[in-house]
Scaffold this active site. Sequence first.
Site, short mmCIF file in Angstrom:
data_model
loop_
_atom_site.label_atom_id
_atom_site.label_comp_id
_atom_site.label_asym_id
_atom_site.label_seq_id
_atom_site.Cartn_x
_atom_site.Cartn_y
_atom_site.Cartn_z
N LYS A 278 0.82 -1.21 0.00
CA LYS A 278 0.00 0.00 0.00
C LYS A 278 0.86 1.28 0.00
CE LYS A 278 -4.00 -2.06 2.41
NZ LYS A 278 -4.92 -1.88 3.57
N TYR B 88 -12.70 -1.93 -3.46
CA TYR B 88 -13.15 -2.10 -2.08
C TYR B 88 -14.68 -2.08 -1.96
CZ TYR B 88 -8.62 -1.90 0.39
OH TYR B 88 -7.37 -2.17 0.91
N PHE C 274 -15.55 3.82 7.19
CA PHE C 274 -14.20 4.19 6.74
C PHE C 274 -14.01 4.05 5.23
CE2 PHE C 274 -14.15 -0.24 8.26
CZ PHE C 274 -13.67 -0.92 7.15
N ASN D 235 -1.80 0.20 7.03
CA ASN D 235 -1.29 -1.09 7.51
C ASN D 235 -0.45 -1.83 6.48
OD1 ASN D 235 -3.35 -1.89 5.85
ND2 ASN D 235 -4.62 -2.77 7.46
P1 IDP Z 1 -7.95 -6.61 5.77
O1 IDP Z 1 -7.14 -5.64 4.95
O2 IDP Z 1 -7.18 -7.13 6.93
O3 IDP Z 1 -8.58 -7.68 4.93
P2 IDP Z 1 -10.60 -5.41 5.90
O4 IDP Z 1 -11.54 -5.60 7.01
O5 IDP Z 1 -10.87 -6.12 4.61
O6 IDP Z 1 -9.13 -5.78 6.44
O7 IDP Z 1 -10.51 -3.85 5.63
C1 IDP Z 1 -9.87 -3.35 4.47
C2 IDP Z 1 -8.97 -2.21 4.87
O8 IDP Z 1 -9.77 -1.15 5.39
C3 IDP Z 1 -7.99 -2.54 6.00
O9 IDP Z 1 -6.79 -3.11 5.54
C4 IDP Z 1 -7.74 -1.18 6.61
O10 IDP Z 1 -6.76 -0.47 5.88
C5 IDP Z 1 -9.08 -0.50 6.44
N1 IDP Z 1 -9.87 -0.60 7.67
C6 IDP Z 1 -10.48 -1.69 8.16
N2 IDP Z 1 -11.13 -1.43 9.31
C7 IDP Z 1 -10.92 -0.12 9.54
C8 IDP Z 1 -11.35 0.78 10.59
O11 IDP Z 1 -12.04 0.40 11.54
N3 IDP Z 1 -10.92 2.08 10.47
C9 IDP Z 1 -10.16 2.52 9.45
N4 IDP Z 1 -9.74 1.72 8.45
C10 IDP Z 1 -10.11 0.41 8.50
#
Ligand code: IDP
Length: 136
Positions: free
Chosen positions: A12, A52, A60, A115
Site C-alpha cells: 500500500k 473495495y 471508513f 497497515n
Molecule cells: P484486511 O485488509 O485485513 O482484509 P478489511 O476488514 O478487509 O481488512 O478492511 C480493508 C482495509 O480497510 C484494511 O486493511 C484497513 O486499511 C481498512 N480498515 C479496516 N477497518 C478499519 C477501521 O475500523 N478504520 C479505518 N480503516 C479500516
Amino acid sequence: MSNLEQTLSIIKPDAVERNLENDIKAIFKKNGFSIIKEKKIQIEKSEAEKFYKTHETKPFYDDLCTYLSSGPILAMVLEKKNAISANRELMGSTNPDDAEEGTIRKKYGISIDKNSVHGSDSMENAKIEINFFFKD
Ligand code: IDP
Ligand code: MG
C-alpha cells in the site's frame, strides 16, 4: 499440486512511500511465495471504490478509497501452497497494534488504515482481485 493457490497482494501507499517494497518482497520469498506477476501503479479513486466495493457501507470506506489512490502501490500475484491463508497469516491482523510478532503489519504497519499490505481473503476474492489488476 491441487492446493497450489494464487492470491493478490498489494504493498500500500504508506509502505511504497517508505521504500519498503524490496524488504516486503524479500519476506514473501523467504516464506516460500513466488511472485508471479507485479505491477507498480497509482489508481484512481473510482477504481479504489470498485476494488473495495464490499466495504461500501462501512464508515471508513471513503477514507480507505482516498488512501489507496493517494500514491503508488505495488500489486502482486503471489503463488504458494494455500497462498491465500498463508498470506493472511504472514500479513497479521488488520490493526497493526493487534498483529502478531513476525508479521508484516507488526513490523511495518503504522495504523489500522496505514497497515502496509493488502491480501485477498478467499479463493473467490483472490480470483476477482487478481483479475482486477492483471486482466491479461
Ligand atoms: P484486511 O485488509 O485485513 O482484509 P478489511 O476488514 O478487509 O481488512 O478492511 C480493508 C482495509 O480497510 C484494511 O486493511 C484497513 O486499511 C481498512 N480498515 C479496516 N477497518 C478499519 C477501521 O475500523 N478504520 C479505518 N480503516 C479500516
Ligand atoms: Mg479484506
